[in-house]
Write a protein that holds these residues in place. Structure first.
Motif, PDB file in Angstrom:
ATOM      1  N   UNK A  49      -0.959 -28.559  27.311  1.00 11.33           N
ATOM      2  CA  UNK A  49      -0.171 -28.833  28.520  1.00 11.33           C
ATOM      3  C   UNK A  49      -0.219 -30.318  28.874  1.00 11.33           C
ATOM      4  N   UNK A  50      -1.399 -30.922  28.750  1.00 12.38           N
ATOM      5  CA  UNK A  50      -1.536 -32.340  29.075  1.00 12.38           C
ATOM      6  C   UNK A  50      -0.780 -33.201  28.061  1.00 12.38           C
ATOM      7  N   UNK A  51      -0.854 -32.842  26.794  1.00 14.73           N
ATOM      8  CA  UNK A  51      -0.108 -33.576  25.771  1.00 14.73           C
ATOM      9  C   UNK A  51       1.382 -33.555  26.092  1.00 14.73           C
ATOM     10  N   UNK A  52       1.890 -32.389  26.470  1.00 14.52           N
ATOM     11  CA  UNK A  52       3.308 -32.281  26.810  1.00 14.52           C
ATOM     12  C   UNK A  52       3.648 -33.132  28.032  1.00 14.52           C
ATOM     13  N   UNK A  53       2.759 -33.127  29.031  1.00 14.35           N
ATOM     14  CA  UNK A  53       3.001 -33.929  30.233  1.00 14.35           C
ATOM     15  C   UNK A  53       3.039 -35.421  29.899  1.00 14.35           C
ATOM     16  N   UNK A  54       2.149 -35.870  29.031  1.00 12.62           N
ATOM     17  CA  UNK A  54       2.117 -37.280  28.659  1.00 12.62           C
ATOM     18  C   UNK A  54       3.301 -37.646  27.766  1.00 12.62           C
ATOM     19  N   UNK A  55       3.698 -36.724  26.911  1.00  8.56           N
ATOM     20  CA  UNK A  55       4.855 -36.971  26.046  1.00  8.56           C
ATOM     21  C   UNK A  55       6.112 -37.232  26.880  1.00  8.56           C
TER      22      UNK A  55
END
Length: 251
Positions: free
Chosen positions: A185-191
């Motif tokens: 979820x965090x990776x997607x938010x940063x992407x």
């Protein structure tokens, strides 16, 4: 691309230890630049120097060409330098929405006596709700922070940093303590932030680093070992020996 953040010949000594050893680094505007290294490499020391909470012994720090080396942390925030922390820095007794509202109000230069004043400031709540809209925390707007999961607190801290409208965002181990699903979820938010804000990502989670970073710098014993792409870093024998640890690289 122009430099969003530039570090020139930064040194920091503690007694007999050189924690930052002649570090020079350039972050290009809009990129996600990861900083990796083993425990004790000096990553937190470097981040604290960039944020202004720890003065360097020598060297210079430039934000979009402006020398901020001697600027107070609050001044750096106003100039566009945001950050998150390894341990979340939120108001646990307030709700998700109130934490964001306080951050918006602070950016606008208003008093922090939030609860007796913010209710009458419609524009602040409008921005707060717009920030929450479409995020994983939208449905948790009325939840007290102390009742959030660790991953939700990390997501909220990121949103709090973003409402400051930073030009450069320092992320200090945003994946720390997260499970696999929360990390994704965090990776997607940063992407989703790619190209919108320049990010320096300090992180041990190599899956996240290789998924996100346009460039990676490797810090060992306070010195930069190398800067390169994910492929270049993962194929480097020196990096594997110093940080990744073995022939069985996680990439």
């Amino acid at each position: 691309m122009t430099a969003a953040l530039e570090i020139r010949n930064l040194f920091k000594h503690f007694a007999g230890l050189t924690a930052t050893d002649n570090v020079s680094l350039t972050l290009k505007t809009g990129q996600i630049h990861a900083l990796i290294g083993p425990n004790g490499a000096g990553k937190s020391t470097l981040i604290n120097q960039l944020a202004g909470t720890l003065p360097p012994d020598s060297g210079q720090i430039f934000l979009e060409g402006q020398d901020i080396t001697l600027r107070h942390p609050a001044e750096r925030v106003l100039l566009g330098l945001g950050r998150t922390f390894q341990v979340t820095n939120l108001l646990g007794e307030f709700t998700v929405r109130e934490n964001l509202g306080i951050a918006v109000q602070a950016r606008c230069g208003r008093t922090l006596r939030i609860l007796d004043r913010i209710s009458g400031v419609r524009t602040i709540w409008d921005e707060t709700d717009a920030t929450l809209a479409g995020t994983a925390l939208e449905a948790r707007a009325g939840t007290v922070v102390d009742d959030l999961s660790h991953g939700e607190r990390k997501q909220l801290e990121l949103l709090v940093a973003l409402v400051g409208k930073p030009k450069v965002l320092l992320l200090d181990e945003p994946m720390a303590g997260l499970g696999h699903a929360e990390s994704q979820d965090m990776i997607q938010a940063l992407e989703k932030l790619r190209g919108q804000v320049t990010i320096l990502l300090v992180e041990h989670d190599m899956e996240a680093v290789f998924a996100l970073a346009d460039e990676i710098s490797v810090l060992v014993y306070g010195s930069l070992l190398m800067t390169g792409t994910a492929d270049e870093v993962s194929s480097s024998k020196e990096v594997r020996e110093a940080y990744l640890g073995s022939e069985d690289s996680p990439c």
